[in-house]
Design a protein around this motif. Structure first.
Motif, PDB file in Angstrom:
ATOM      1  N   PHE A  12     -11.311  -0.215   0.130  1.00 21.96           N
ATOM      2  CA  PHE A  12     -10.277  -0.070   1.030  1.00 21.96           C
ATOM      3  C   PHE A  12      -9.065  -0.903   0.612  1.00 21.96           C
ATOM      4  O   PHE A  12      -7.927  -0.424   0.792  1.00 21.96           O
ATOM      5  N   THR A  13      -9.451  -2.123   0.173  1.00 29.06           N
ATOM      6  CA  THR A  13      -8.273  -2.955  -0.107  1.00 29.06           C
ATOM      7  C   THR A  13      -7.464  -2.309  -1.351  1.00 29.06           C
ATOM      8  O   THR A  13      -6.234  -2.352  -1.445  1.00 29.06           O
ATOM      9  N   PHE A  23       0.639   1.161  -1.362  1.00 28.11           N
ATOM     10  CA  PHE A  23       1.868   0.231  -1.104  1.00 28.11           C
ATOM     11  C   PHE A  23       2.610   0.319  -2.411  1.00 28.11           C
ATOM     12  O   PHE A  23       3.513   0.479  -2.434  1.00 28.11           O
ATOM     13  N   LEU A  24       2.071   0.153  -3.700  1.00 26.07           N
ATOM     14  CA  LEU A  24       2.528   0.110  -4.776  1.00 26.07           C
ATOM     15  C   LEU A  24       3.134   1.306  -5.331  1.00 26.07           C
ATOM     16  O   LEU A  24       4.125   1.436  -5.866  1.00 26.07           O
ATOM     17  N   SER A  25       2.488   2.380  -5.103  1.00 30.00           N
ATOM     18  CA  SER A  25       2.804   3.826  -5.261  1.00 30.00           C
ATOM     19  C   SER A  25       4.011   3.932  -4.747  1.00 30.00           C
ATOM     20  O   SER A  25       5.289   4.602  -5.193  1.00 30.00           O
ATOM     21  N   TRP A  26       4.141   3.720  -3.376  1.00 25.96           N
ATOM     22  CA  TRP A  26       5.527   3.927  -2.734  1.00 25.96           C
ATOM     23  C   TRP A  26       6.629   3.111  -3.110  1.00 25.96           C
ATOM     24  O   TRP A  26       7.747   3.524  -3.217  1.00 25.96           O
ATOM     25  N   LEU A  27       6.435   1.891  -3.367  1.00 22.56           N
ATOM     26  CA  LEU A  27       7.162   0.793  -3.836  1.00 22.56           C
ATOM     27  C   LEU A  27       7.788   1.430  -5.268  1.00 22.56           C
ATOM     28  O   LEU A  27       8.954   1.437  -5.524  1.00 22.56           O
ATOM     29  N   ALA A  28       6.756   2.022  -6.189  1.00 21.43           N
ATOM     30  CA  ALA A  28       7.471   2.259  -7.464  1.00 21.43           C
ATOM     31  C   ALA A  28       8.486   3.793  -7.470  1.00 21.43           C
ATOM     32  O   ALA A  28       9.182   3.561  -8.470  1.00 21.43           O
ATOM     33  N   ILE A  29       8.219   4.407  -6.631  1.00 19.73           N
ATOM     34  CA  ILE A  29       9.199   5.464  -6.335  1.00 19.73           C
ATOM     35  C   ILE A  29      10.579   5.142  -5.467  1.00 19.73           C
ATOM     36  O   ILE A  29      11.260   5.834  -5.193  1.00 19.73           O
ATOM     37  N   ALA A  34      10.432   4.227  -2.260  1.00 20.37           N
ATOM     38  CA  ALA A  34      10.465   4.567  -0.802  1.00 20.37           C
ATOM     39  C   ALA A  34      10.890   3.573   0.190  1.00 20.37           C
ATOM     40  O   ALA A  34      10.595   2.227  -0.252  1.00 20.37           O
ATOM     41  N   GLY A  35      11.174   3.698   1.353  1.00 13.12           N
ATOM     42  CA  GLY A  35      11.567   2.788   2.407  1.00 13.12           C
ATOM     43  C   GLY A  35      10.509   2.255   3.288  1.00 13.12           C
ATOM     44  O   GLY A  35       9.378   2.352   2.783  1.00 13.12           O
ATOM     45  N   ALA A  36      11.007   1.341   3.996  1.00 10.02           N
ATOM     46  CA  ALA A  36       9.941   0.781   4.717  1.00 10.02           C
ATOM     47  C   ALA A  36       9.042   1.426   5.620  1.00 10.02           C
ATOM     48  O   ALA A  36       7.707   1.104   5.823  1.00 10.02           O
ATOM     49  N   ALA A  37       9.477   2.643   6.156  1.00 10.47           N
ATOM     50  CA  ALA A  37       8.626   3.684   6.802  1.00 10.47           C
ATOM     51  C   ALA A  37       7.298   4.077   5.856  1.00 10.47           C
ATOM     52  O   ALA A  37       6.152   4.273   6.508  1.00 10.47           O
ATOM     53  N   MET A  38       7.471   4.017   4.582  1.00  7.56           N
ATOM     54  CA  MET A  38       6.196   4.390   3.835  1.00  7.56           C
ATOM     55  C   MET A  38       5.450   3.323   3.306  1.00  7.56           C
ATOM     56  O   MET A  38       4.422   3.219   3.116  1.00  7.56           O
ATOM     57  N   LEU A  39       6.260   1.919   3.373  1.00 12.24           N
ATOM     58  CA  LEU A  39       5.580   0.848   2.865  1.00 12.24           C
ATOM     59  C   LEU A  39       4.751  -0.110   3.627  1.00 12.24           C
ATOM     60  O   LEU A  39       3.876  -0.751   3.330  1.00 12.24           O
ATOM     61  N   ILE A  40       5.311   0.053   4.971  1.00 14.38           N
ATOM     62  CA  ILE A  40       4.584  -0.723   6.083  1.00 14.38           C
ATOM     63  C   ILE A  40       3.268  -0.370   6.398  1.00 14.38           C
ATOM     64  O   ILE A  40       2.214  -1.078   6.502  1.00 14.38           O
ATOM     65  N   VAL A  61       0.243  -1.819   4.504  1.00 16.59           N
ATOM     66  CA  VAL A  61       0.168  -3.158   4.639  1.00 16.59           C
ATOM     67  C   VAL A  61      -0.323  -3.677   6.066  1.00 16.59           C
ATOM     68  O   VAL A  61      -1.183  -4.335   6.137  1.00 16.59           O
ATOM     69  N   VAL A  62      -0.011  -2.703   6.967  1.00 18.87           N
ATOM     70  CA  VAL A  62      -0.423  -3.194   8.346  1.00 18.87           C
ATOM     71  C   VAL A  62      -2.168  -2.757   8.327  1.00 18.87           C
ATOM     72  O   VAL A  62      -2.765  -3.402   9.087  1.00 18.87           O
ATOM     73  N   MET A  63      -2.563  -1.701   7.976  1.00 19.33           N
ATOM     74  CA  MET A  63      -3.988  -1.405   7.447  1.00 19.33           C
ATOM     75  C   MET A  63      -4.861  -2.410   6.901  1.00 19.33           C
ATOM     76  O   MET A  63      -6.066  -2.672   7.253  1.00 19.33           O
ATOM     77  N   LEU A  64      -3.892  -2.665   5.806  1.00 17.41           N
ATOM     78  CA  LEU A  64      -4.751  -3.750   4.992  1.00 17.41           C
ATOM     79  C   LEU A  64      -5.024  -5.211   6.046  1.00 17.41           C
ATOM     80  O   LEU A  64      -5.950  -5.684   5.955  1.00 17.41           O
ATOM     81  N   LEU A  65      -4.000  -5.521   6.692  1.00 12.54           N
ATOM     82  CA  LEU A  65      -4.001  -6.713   7.669  1.00 12.54           C
ATOM     83  C   LEU A  65      -5.169  -6.289   8.585  1.00 12.54           C
ATOM     84  O   LEU A  65      -5.740  -7.414   9.017  1.00 12.54           O
ATOM     85  N   VAL A  66      -5.068  -5.251   9.253  1.00 14.42           N
ATOM     86  CA  VAL A  66      -6.230  -4.981  10.345  1.00 14.42           C
ATOM     87  C   VAL A  66      -7.520  -5.048   9.589  1.00 14.42           C
ATOM     88  O   VAL A  66      -8.502  -5.632  10.135  1.00 14.42           O
ATOM     89  N   MET A  67      -7.668  -4.577   8.320  1.00  6.63           N
ATOM     90  CA  MET A  67      -8.937  -4.503   7.669  1.00  6.63           C
ATOM     91  C   MET A  67      -9.242  -5.873   7.403  1.00  6.63           C
ATOM     92  O   MET A  67     -10.439  -6.583   7.425  1.00  6.63           O
ATOM     93  N   PHE A  68      -8.365  -6.750   6.669  1.00  5.46           N
ATOM     94  CA  PHE A  68      -8.775  -8.237   6.509  1.00  5.46           C
ATOM     95  C   PHE A  68      -9.065  -8.896   7.857  1.00  5.46           C
ATOM     96  O   PHE A  68     -10.030  -9.867   7.900  1.00  5.46           O
TER      97      PHE A  68
END
Length: 140
Positions: free
Chosen positions: A79-80, A87-93, A95-101, A104-111
């Motif tokens: 999952f990590t 995140f990196l895929s959206w960043l590479a193209i 994408a705005g915060a709506a796709m980047l956040i 990251v939120v799910m990663l934090l919940v999972m952690f």
């Protein structure tokens, strides 16, 4: 934090996380329009949705079970990688915060669920799971 509190928080947050992953898996396996649109923007093939959907179901089952701890660790790792990859895929193209956040939120919940799981395992190793034995003992 008391052992019972740790266990309760772990199962509440883990259940919420696993339900979210099951919903995402369903969307992938059934090839929902939103997923197809996202993959088209990213340039990935549509069949990736089905592969990731089944992988997420396997990950959910691995995290929900309590017997095979190494398999659970691997599921958290998978999952990590998935969230960081999203995140990196959206960043590479660009994408705005709506796709980047969201990843990251799910990663934090999972952690957070991972942290609680490890904390509870530590408590069990110390033999503090019985509230009569634990009393008001707090772990540092």
């Amino acid at each position: 934090m008391k052992p019972k509190t740790i266990k309760t928080l772990y199962w509440i947050f883990t259940a919420l996380f696993l339900l979210a992953m099951l919903g995402d898996a369903y969307g992938g396996i059934t090839m929902q329009r939103a997923g197809k649109d996202s993959l088209a923007k990213l340039g990935y093939p549509f069949y990736l949705m089905v592969i990731m959907g089944w992988a997420k179901i396997a990950g959910v089952l691995a995290i929900a079970q309590t017997r095979y701890l190494v398999i659970k660790e691997w599921a958290y790792s998978g999952f990590t990688i998935s969230f960081i990859g999203a995140f990196l895929s959206w960043l590479a193209i660009g994408a705005g915060a709506a796709m980047l956040i969201p990843p990251v939120v799910m990663l934090l919940v999972m952690f957070f669920t991972y942290y609680l799981w490890k904390r509870y395992e530590q408590v069990k190793e110390l033999g503090l799971t019985n509230t009569k034995l634990a009393g008001n003992t707090e772990l540092a």
